[in-house]
Every structure is written in C-alpha cells, then in structure tokens.
Design an enzyme around this catalytic site. Sequence first.
Site, PDB file in Angstrom:
ATOM      1  N   LYS A 142       0.901   4.040  -2.977  1.00  0.00           N
ATOM      2  CA  LYS A 142       0.529   5.425  -2.712  1.00  0.00           C
ATOM      3  C   LYS A 142       1.670   6.395  -3.018  1.00  0.00           C
ATOM      4  CE  LYS A 142      -3.749   4.954  -1.415  1.00  0.00           C
ATOM      5  NZ  LYS A 142      -4.825   5.385  -2.345  1.00  0.00           N
ATOM      6  N   TYR A 177       0.828  -1.206   0.000  1.00  0.00           N
ATOM      7  CA  TYR A 177       0.000   0.000   0.000  1.00  0.00           C
ATOM      8  C   TYR A 177       0.868   1.264   0.000  1.00  0.00           C
ATOM      9  CZ  TYR A 177      -3.855   3.078   1.574  1.00  0.00           C
ATOM     10  OH  TYR A 177      -4.792   4.060   1.688  1.00  0.00           O
TER      11      TYR A 177
END
Length: 250
Positions: free
Chosen positions: A155, A151
């Site tokens: 991002k 993640y």
Amino acid sequence: MPDSVAIVTGAARGIGAATARRLAADGHAVAVIDLDEKSCADTVSAIESAGGKALAIGADVSDPDQVQSAVDRVSAELGAPLVLVNNAGVLRDNMLFKMSEDDWDTVMNVHLRGAFLMSRAVQKHMVEAKFGRIVNLSSTSALGNRGQANYSTAKAGLQGLTKTLSIELGKYGVTANAIAPGFIATDMTKATAERVGVSFEEFSKAAVGSIPVARAGEPDDIANTVSFFVDERSSFVSGQVIYVAGGPKV
C-alpha cells in the site's frame, strides 16, 4: 469531460462494487473486473437495474496476458477506457517471523504488480484521448501496521506509483491520485476480525473508538472520493494521497 468508460478492479464486492455503482451513476460505462467473472454478476445487475451500462470480466490482474486481454475486451465492447480504479487486493496477514514467501508474493502481485500492469495497459488509450483518470487504492496501513508487513509495503508502494504516474502522464491530460481508506466495514475487515479471533462487532467497536468522527467507514465513503478524483473539476489535483479515515492519519 468526454463520455468515459471506467475500469474498476476487484469490483465484485465491497469498495470495488460501491465504486463501480457510483461511477455508473455518474454516467460512466463500467467494466467490472474480478478474478471470477461470475462473481461480478451482482455488481453488474445492480448497475443495469439502475439504468447504467456494465460489463463483467474475469481476470487475474497480476497476469500480463489476462490484463491485456481484459483491456482489449473493454475497448472493443464498451469503448476506450479513460478511467481506471486499481482496487483489487488480498490479505495474507501474519507476523514477520510467520510470514511465508508466498504470503509476501501474493500480496505484492495483486496490489502492486496488478496496479502497474493495469495502468500500463490503459495509459495508451488515455494518452491518445488526451484525458485520463487513474485512482489507486492505498490504505492507512501504508503508515505501518502490526501483522501486515506485506500489505503495508504494497500500500505504501502504491503511493509511490501514484506520484510517479502523475509526473509521467500529466502532460497528456491524465491525473493519478490515491485514496488511503481507514477502517471500512467490508468482507476484508471481517476476515481480519476472524484472524485475530474476535467478533466483527467487537472488532468494529474497538476501531471506531479511535476514529474522530465516531463511526466506521462504509464502501460508499470511498466511492464518493473516487467520484471526485474522476470528475473533470479535479483536473488540477494529481499525485495526491487522501486519507479517508474519519480523521487525520498523518
């Protein structure tokens, strides 16, 4: 600013739903995209009940054919999409030694590949109109976060994509910016609390303890920032990442 059609991905709930409602309130017709078209019903109903115009579309943003079909449908039924909010996301949190290839690929495909495919599909309409707004949802996790190698990387990648899009598309009147939310009270953060084995109330209290403004963020906090980036008054703001986290993060 021309009358605009906006696409918001991952708009069935949470930040995406709040963003779709805010953009509709701002006067945009909104395409509400999520994996399951039926799951978009509440967002569409809320928009229409308030006098806005919305269209529910089911699509996997990591599938190029489904993305193109979705954008073609938006263009045919609502008009050329000149606003894109890449919000769709999933969590597959785990420590590195436990993280599977599927955990990694799933997160990369939805966040990064999805934003790439959606941006590529809509840029034609924006370039032709000489106007466009792309807003990518990053996260404070882009700075690194335990148990989120996938993640965090995705991002952070979205910030690089944002800056590159701003460079390539700027001369066509298209801006690209990113928002990096901090702790926002959503179903996704509730799932994180469950993963670490604590109640959401306890999890939220711990998070708020490190936030200077002393409260958790709400989806509307992010939606309001999207609204700013989409407005014509922000036309000289591009390639930026704003941390909406109740305090400084960098």
